[in-house]
Design an enzyme around this catalytic site. Structure first.
Site, short mmCIF file in Angstrom:
data_model
loop_
_atom_site.label_atom_id
_atom_site.label_comp_id
_atom_site.label_asym_id
_atom_site.label_seq_id
_atom_site.Cartn_x
_atom_site.Cartn_y
_atom_site.Cartn_z
N GLU A 1 14.05 -15.67 0.52
CA GLU A 1 14.36 -16.76 1.46
C GLU A 1 13.37 -17.91 1.27
O GLU A 1 13.56 -18.99 1.79
CB GLU A 1 14.21 -16.26 2.91
CG GLU A 1 15.31 -15.34 3.36
CD GLU A 1 14.95 -14.64 4.67
OE1 GLU A 1 13.94 -15.00 5.31
OE2 GLU A 1 15.70 -13.72 5.04
N ASP B 1 0.84 -1.20 0.00
CA ASP B 1 0.00 0.00 0.00
C ASP B 1 0.87 1.26 0.00
O ASP B 1 1.85 1.34 0.76
CB ASP B 1 -0.85 -0.03 1.28
CG ASP B 1 -1.91 1.05 1.31
OD1 ASP B 1 -2.83 0.98 0.48
OD2 ASP B 1 -1.81 1.95 2.16
C1 GLC Z 1 -4.20 3.04 -0.67
C2 GLC Z 1 -5.43 2.18 -0.53
C3 GLC Z 1 -6.55 3.04 -0.05
C4 GLC Z 1 -6.18 3.64 1.29
C5 GLC Z 1 -4.86 4.39 1.22
C6 GLC Z 1 -4.31 4.69 2.58
O1 GLC Z 1 -4.32 4.00 -1.66
O2 GLC Z 1 -5.69 1.54 -1.74
O3 GLC Z 1 -7.75 2.32 0.06
O4 GLC Z 1 -7.17 4.51 1.71
O5 GLC Z 1 -3.88 3.63 0.56
O6 GLC Z 1 -3.85 3.53 3.21
#
Ligand code: GLC
Length: 575
Positions: free
Chosen positions: A278, A223
């Site tokens: 790993e 993310d």
């Molecule tokens: C990414 C995710 C989104 C979230 C953001 C903050 O863009 O896809 O859903 O709100 O990160 O974590």
């Protein structure tokens, strides 16, 4: 290195051990709280997913990507993580997780989980410790705390906005009750950013990656992969300074932004890669990195995460010139980086593509003047009424675009419900039911992303359309009924059967990662060939066109007198 129970289990005999399994995988994204609810509390859970493994197997996907399922107050749909190595009690237990992983693996489906490394939630024990500890303490150093500006520190350290609107800094109250320091949060205030210069933070994420890898997880979706490292030394630039240095919406091209896409972030991923390697097969990773296209390949390098999302098709119009340009460019970039390309039209952050393609603005757009992504947001802001969407056209185009995309070399990322042709839910969600922080923090500017997160319809009627025995945590409109799995299962021509047929054929037809464009003499029609004599033709226009030689193995809409109608894709094999 530890081996995993799941890896060793005989139920895994179907599972590919090919280290390159990800390169052309069809990956199905599950937003766990909205997929299937096994206990009737209105929130989808892991047992619900386990029960639907036969459905996923019949669908024919190679892997499942699970959006966050960790303990969370859901300030941002689970992307506010309280504990990275556990399951939210609202949706299950670690045992449920193992059971789900075992069931997926037993069905020959890999499992990818979401890792949220830029920020934790404000309920994470480290953040709570930071709040309770004094300025300058080791506990504060795991996050980004700064003294405020102004005489008494009453002003934030910079004027930056958070992504969801409102300031990117929040002031705390010190343990002695006095107004105190500020912490940085690029997203909601419940999502404090980690300080990635802190060795404990780095070490802890390595532990998390091993924890899930040891449990049999096959890969990770990272993310906001482009935000981790920051340069916040000295006087911070103003947002006007930053805007002036940005290349339009494409962002920075030189890594000099204080927090987006800095070069040092790749040192982290090089370290992660050692951990991934790993394992056997090595764990995979895909970066969510909204960066300038020229800088995307760094995230996808084999020494780094290995793959990165490109959102170019998702942001494009239903337009042959845009599609061809985007595909050509991304295949070249992927080849240069050693990764395979990724393709995606829908996810939990955007208006579903069956709706985007049917919006009045998108329906009228010609020549690619309009970004479908933006049109979706605007439609929601304007009241998001179903009656303003050309649902039939939207779905027809979505099916054509998806069938084209499933023929491309690289990984195809699919979002739950798109295989049903599901439409975005707009104004049927009352403000009082909305959950997305973007709605609350950015009132009047952003309606948020709840409309693509409404629990799936499995049945044509009954409580929550078969999602569970209780309600659904976001309201499902009446028209969900006709998109239900039950309404489409075994029905010729349904979107579900189209996805099933295409995913099955894709496995058979996919060989190496090359693609050859063929000239059609018609600017509305694109045609490419994959090895093995597999052709894909898409008619972006309105009138029917003749098809090339070959047998049609699947088409996104019925052919008309042997011709390819408008907004339709067909796959053919050379006879
Ligand atoms: C990414 C995710 C989104 C979230 C953001 C903050 O863009 O896809 O859903 O709100 O990160 O974590």
């Amino acid at each position: 290195m530890s081996t995993t129970a799941t890896q060793a289990s005989p139920s895994d005999s179907n599972l590919s051990t090919d280290p390159n399994w990800w390169r052309q995988a069809a990956v199905y994204q599950i937003y766990p709280r909205s997929f299937a609810d096994s206990n009737g509390d209105g929130i989808g859970n892991l047992k619900g997913i386990t029960a639907k493994v036969p459905y996923l197997k019949t669908l024919g996907v190679d892997a499942v990507w699970l959006s966050p399922f960790y303990p969370s107050a859901l300030a941002d749909g689970g992307y506010d993580v309280d504990d990275y190595r556990n399951v939210d009690p609202k949706i299950g237990t670690l045992e449920d997780f193992d059971e789900m992983a075992g069931a997926l693996h037993g069905a020959g489906i890999k499992l990818i989980v979401d890792i949220v490394p830029n920020h934790s939630s404000n309920r994470h024990e480290w953040f709570q410790e930071a709040l309770a500890s004094p300025r300058g303490s080791a506990a504060r150093d795991r996050y980004i705390f700064r003294d405020g500006l102004g005489e008494n520190g009453e002003l934030p350290p910079s004027d930056w906005d958070s992504v969801f609107g409102g300031p990117a800094w929040e002031r705390i109250t010190e343990p002695d009750g006095t107004p105190g320091q500020w912490y940085m949060h690029i997203f909601a205030k419940e999502q404090p950013d980690f300080n990635w210069d802190n060795p404990e933070v780095r070490e802890d994420f390595l532990t998390t990656l091993r924890f899930w890898s040891d449990r049999g997880v096959d890969g990770f979706r990272i993310d906001v992969a482009h935000a981790l490292t920051k340069n916040l030394e000295g006087t911070l630039p103003t947002k006007a300074d930053l805007e002036a240095r940005s290349h339009g919406t494409d962002g920075f091209v030189d890594g000099s932004h204080p927090f987006w896409d800095r070069d040092e972030v790749h040192e982290i991923y090089a370290e992660w890669r050692k951990v991934f390697n790993e394992y056997n097969p090595p764990r995979t990773a895909v970066a969510e990195a909204w960066v300038h296209a020229d800088r995307r390949a760094r995230y996808a390098s084999p020494e780094g995460l290995g793959q990165a999302f490109n959102f170019d098709l998702l942001q494009a119009d239903f337009d042959p010139t845009q599609f061809r340009r985007i595909i050509t460019k991304n295949l070249a970039e992927a080849a240069a980086s050693g990764a395979s390309s990724t393709w995606v039209f829908s996810n939990h952050d955007v208006v579903r593509h069956a709706t985007r393609y049917g919006l009045p603005a998108a329906a009228e757009a010609e020549g690619g003047e309009l970004m479908a992504g933006k049109a979706g947001k605007q439609w929601l802001l304007d009241g998001g009424r179903q009656e303003d969407v050309n649902v039939e056209l939207g779905l027809r185009r979505a099916r054509a675009a998806t069938l084209l995309m499933l023929a491309l070399p690289g990984s195809a990322y699919l979002y739950q419900g798109e295989e049903l042709g599901l439409q975005e839910v707009g104004s049927e969600i009352p403000d009082s039911a909305r959950q997305d922080p973007a709605f609350f923090r950015n009132k009047g500017v952003d309606v948020g992303r709840d409309g693509c997160r409404v629990p799936l319809p499995w049945k044509t009627g009954g409580t929550s359309f078969g999602f569970g025995d209780g309600g659904a945590h976001l309201p499902q409109p009446e028209w969900f009924s006709k998109y239900a799995v039950e309404a489409q299962d075994g029905v010729e021509g349904s979107t579900l059967e189209l996805y099933r047929a295409a995913l099955k054929l894709r496995r058979r037809l996919q060989t190496d990662e090359t693609l050859e464009w063929l000239e059609t003499g018609n600017p509305d029609v694109v045609h490419f060939r994959r090895p093995g004599g597999w052709h894909t033709v898409t008619n972006f226009g309105t009138g029917p066109v003749a098809l090339p030689e070959g047998s049609v193995v699947v088409s996104s809409s019925a052919l008309e007198d042997g011709k390819l109608p408008g907004a339709t894709t067909a796959w053919l094999v050379e006879s």
